[in-house]
Scaffold this motif. Structure first.
Motif: not given
Length: 393
Positions: A26-29, A84-98
């Motif tokens: 809903x926040x893409x536009x 989702x567009x506009x990188x709205x999916x990048x809304x969280x930090x991600x810790x990776x196993x390595x």
């Protein structure tokens, strides 16, 4: 070969889809028309919700409070983030196993756990003007100077630098016992000597910028070196494997959204008294989209399952390249067809097809271009043969 997602992956798929469809889309536009920005309280809410769901902890060992999910479950979740567009999916930090294999307990306590809680945000400074997909071409150096390292060099395309307080910087060691060896450092973004050369505008409309950063005698304590001198490339390869697989997953999610939107439009857009979805040429485009998605999704899921089966790293490296190559190029074709189906509407920024048409293009470039993926795949074939590259095992 058929492929059925396990119940755990289906549960994550459904959970993340609800989050994406109800909270992010809903926040893409709003984001598109405001330079990628949405209200700060909304962005904070999205991050808090993602943390509550557990997205930053999916790849984290249980010892450190993580979920330690199978890679297939993580791919099923990442696929929905790709909707989702506009990188709205990048809304969280991600810790990776390595990170939990590479980092000391002190570094995990100081950097990784705060990131999982949303208290720290990272960006990666790897690429340079003369060093793109071939990381070994970098010229940024770190030289030992008493009780510190001094970092010098210029990094390009430092994604999310404007929103990060910690930079992971890839360098070559200058002098000492390991000259020319790679190193990877945690660097506080506020350290003296770091400057922004410029902040270029990019094709997409993201609040995450990609500035060019300059490092001039940036002092970093030795306890911020990840692992030992010479191990930096090992960790970067681990990061590349994961990022390539997750790009493939997100590309599948974008493709799914595009097909849904284009098919819905084709069913309701009437020309000459007939929905365009009944016209054979439009049907052919939709069919080609579906074939592209199905193939890309199966290859991506299988690459994830291969991780969970414990295939050797070299084989996994090729599998991730195959998935990224196939899915990113398929998503690009699907976006192009979706624009065509929407016609003039597909050229409007308010249309999801137009946004994905621009945004998906970079997936054939970053974390290794399509050409680099082809080289990795071909090299795997020549060194390990067909069975050692793509055999179902």
């Amino acid at each position: 070969m058929s492929f059925e997602l396990p119940e755990s992956a289906l549960a994550w798929q459904q959970r993340i889809r609800r989050f994406v469809d109800d909270e992010l889309i809903p926040w893409e536009l709003e984001a598109e028309m405001n330079g990628g920005e949405i209200p700060a309280d909304v962005a904070d809410r999205h991050e808090a919700m993602a943390i509550e769901i557990g997205l930053p902890r999916m790849d984290v060992p249980e010892r450190w409070g993580g979920l330690a999910l199978p890679i297939l479950d993580q791919v099923a979740a990442a696929e929905q983030i790709g909707r989702v567009t506009n990188a709205l999916g990048w809304c969280y930090p991600e810790a990776q196993g390595w990170m939990f294999d590479a980092c000391s307990e002190d570094q995990i306590e100081r950097f990784i756990l705060p990131m999982m809680r949303g208290e720290k945000h990272f960006c990666y400074a790897i690429t340079e003007e003369g060093a793109g997909s071939n990381v070994d071409d970098i010229s940024t150096t770190a030289r030992r100077d008493g009780d510190r390292y001094l970092i010098d060099g210029t990094k390009w395309h430092v994604t999310s630098a404007n929103l990060s307080d910690t930079i992971l910087v890839q360098v070559k060691i200058a002098g000492g016992n390991d000259p020319g060896a790679h190193g990877l450092f945690f660097v506080d973004a506020g350290t003296p000597g770091i400057s922004t050369v410029r902040n270029p505008a990019y094709t997409h409309t993201y609040r995450h910028h990609h500035p060019i950063l300059r490092f001039d005698d940036v002092a970093v304590p030795p306890e911020n070196l990840i692992g030992a001198e010479g191990e930096g490339m090992d960790y970067t390869y681990a990061w590349f494997r994961r990022e390539r697989l997750m790009i493939a997953a997100r590309s599948c999610g974008a493709a799914e959204r595009l097909i849904e939107e284009a098919a819905s439009f084709a069913a309701t857009r009437v020309v000459g008294g007939v929905p365009i979805g009944e016209q054979q040429l439009v049907q052919a485009m939709l069919a080609d989209c579906l074939v592209d998605l199905h193939a890309a999704r199966l290859v991506t899921y299988e690459a994830a399952a291969a991780h969970d089966r414990g295939l050797d790293l070299k084989t996994l490296h090729a599998r991730c390249s195959i998935a990224k190559l196939l899915a990113s190029e398929a998503a690009g074709r699907i976006a192009d067809r979706a624009v065509q189906i929407f016609g003039g509407r597909g050229y409007m920024r308010e249309n999801v097809a137009e946004r994905f048409y621009r945004e998906l293009r970079v997936d054939r470039i970053w974390e290794g271009t399509s050409e680099i993926q082809r080289l990795i795949i071909a090299n795997g074939l020549m060194k390990r043969g067909l069975a050692g590259t793509i055999a179902i095992a």
